[in-house]
Structures are given as C-alpha cells and as structure tokens.
Design a protein around this motif. Sequence first.
Motif, PDB file in Angstrom:
ATOM      1  N   MET A   1       5.152 -12.878  -7.162  1.00  0.00           N
ATOM      2  CA  MET A   1       3.796 -12.501  -6.793  1.00  0.00           C
ATOM      3  C   MET A   1       3.845 -11.190  -5.998  1.00  0.00           C
ATOM      4  O   MET A   1       4.714 -10.980  -5.163  1.00  0.00           O
ATOM      5  CB  MET A   1       3.159 -13.615  -5.970  1.00  0.00           C
ATOM      6  N   VAL A   2       2.886 -10.324  -6.247  1.00  0.00           N
ATOM      7  CA  VAL A   2       2.816  -9.023  -5.584  1.00  0.00           C
ATOM      8  C   VAL A   2       2.285  -9.211  -4.163  1.00  0.00           C
ATOM      9  O   VAL A   2       1.337  -9.960  -3.925  1.00  0.00           O
ATOM     10  CB  VAL A   2       1.891  -8.072  -6.375  1.00  0.00           C
ATOM     11  N   THR A   3       2.896  -8.515  -3.219  1.00  0.00           N
ATOM     12  CA  THR A   3       2.453  -8.615  -1.824  1.00  0.00           C
ATOM     13  C   THR A   3       1.340  -7.601  -1.551  1.00  0.00           C
ATOM     14  O   THR A   3       1.164  -6.624  -2.295  1.00  0.00           O
ATOM     15  CB  THR A   3       3.612  -8.352  -0.855  1.00  0.00           C
ATOM     16  N   LEU A   4       0.642  -7.838  -0.470  1.00  0.00           N
ATOM     17  CA  LEU A   4      -0.416  -6.918  -0.054  1.00  0.00           C
ATOM     18  C   LEU A   4       0.140  -5.521   0.189  1.00  0.00           C
ATOM     19  O   LEU A   4      -0.465  -4.518  -0.193  1.00  0.00           O
ATOM     20  CB  LEU A   4      -1.102  -7.450   1.196  1.00  0.00           C
ATOM     21  N   ASN A   5       1.300  -5.432   0.797  1.00  0.00           N
ATOM     22  CA  ASN A   5       1.920  -4.119   1.051  1.00  0.00           C
ATOM     23  C   ASN A   5       2.208  -3.372  -0.244  1.00  0.00           C
ATOM     24  O   ASN A   5       2.035  -2.151  -0.325  1.00  0.00           O
ATOM     25  CB  ASN A   5       3.202  -4.277   1.865  1.00  0.00           C
ATOM     26  N   GLU A   6       2.648  -4.099  -1.267  1.00  0.00           N
ATOM     27  CA  GLU A   6       2.932  -3.467  -2.553  1.00  0.00           C
ATOM     28  C   GLU A   6       1.648  -2.968  -3.212  1.00  0.00           C
ATOM     29  O   GLU A   6       1.617  -1.859  -3.756  1.00  0.00           O
ATOM     30  CB  GLU A   6       3.659  -4.458  -3.481  1.00  0.00           C
ATOM     31  N   VAL A   7       0.609  -3.778  -3.125  1.00  0.00           N
ATOM     32  CA  VAL A   7      -0.677  -3.372  -3.699  1.00  0.00           C
ATOM     33  C   VAL A   7      -1.214  -2.147  -2.969  1.00  0.00           C
ATOM     34  O   VAL A   7      -1.689  -1.191  -3.586  1.00  0.00           O
ATOM     35  CB  VAL A   7      -1.698  -4.533  -3.632  1.00  0.00           C
ATOM     36  N   GLU A   8      -1.108  -2.157  -1.646  1.00  0.00           N
ATOM     37  CA  GLU A   8      -1.574  -1.017  -0.864  1.00  0.00           C
ATOM     38  C   GLU A   8      -0.821   0.258  -1.223  1.00  0.00           C
ATOM     39  O   GLU A   8      -1.420   1.319  -1.393  1.00  0.00           O
ATOM     40  CB  GLU A   8      -1.436  -1.303   0.631  1.00  0.00           C
ATOM     41  N   LYS A   9       0.497   0.160  -1.358  1.00  0.00           N
ATOM     42  CA  LYS A   9       1.292   1.337  -1.720  1.00  0.00           C
ATOM     43  C   LYS A   9       0.857   1.877  -3.078  1.00  0.00           C
ATOM     44  O   LYS A   9       0.688   3.086  -3.247  1.00  0.00           O
ATOM     45  CB  LYS A   9       2.778   1.001  -1.727  1.00  0.00           C
ATOM     46  N   LEU A  10       0.672   0.992  -4.044  1.00  0.00           N
ATOM     47  CA  LEU A  10       0.218   1.418  -5.367  1.00  0.00           C
ATOM     48  C   LEU A  10      -1.171   2.054  -5.292  1.00  0.00           C
ATOM     49  O   LEU A  10      -1.427   3.087  -5.916  1.00  0.00           O
ATOM     50  CB  LEU A  10       0.203   0.235  -6.342  1.00  0.00           C
TER      51      LEU A  10
END
Length: 73
Positions: A1-10
């Motif tokens: 599952m994608v983390t919030l930090n990963e989504v934010e970076k993207l």
Amino acid sequence: MVTLNEVEKLALDLSDSQRAVLATHLLRSLPPVLQDEDEGIADALLRAADLDANPHIGISLEQLDRQIEHRRD
C-alpha cells in the motif's frame, strides 16, 4: 500500500496546473467542514483552484464590468 509520504512526493512532482486539478478533486471529495458562516470561503477556495487549473475560464475586469452593465440594461 502506498504511504501518504509517497503520495505527497508524487503530487509535488506534478506541474502547477496538475496539482491544482488534484487539489480541487481532493477538496471536493471531502465532506463540508466549514459552516454557512464561513462567508463563502470554502466556495472561494474551490473556485480559485479551478481557476488555477483552467486559467482560460477566467474573465478580465473589463469583461466583468460589461456583463454587469448589460444586466443593468
């Protein structure tokens, strides 16, 4: 599952207009948090995001003045 930090970076790697569209979609997905007493701030924020994403939908002050005058006639 994608983390919030990963989504934010993207998301931060997107162009300004793409981030504005994403922000608009995310804001519209939330339940209303501001009450009617917010003096339209929630609506103004959504409209500002729409305008950032689609600058061509805006009108100049002169166009607004003409529309107001036309309605008064």
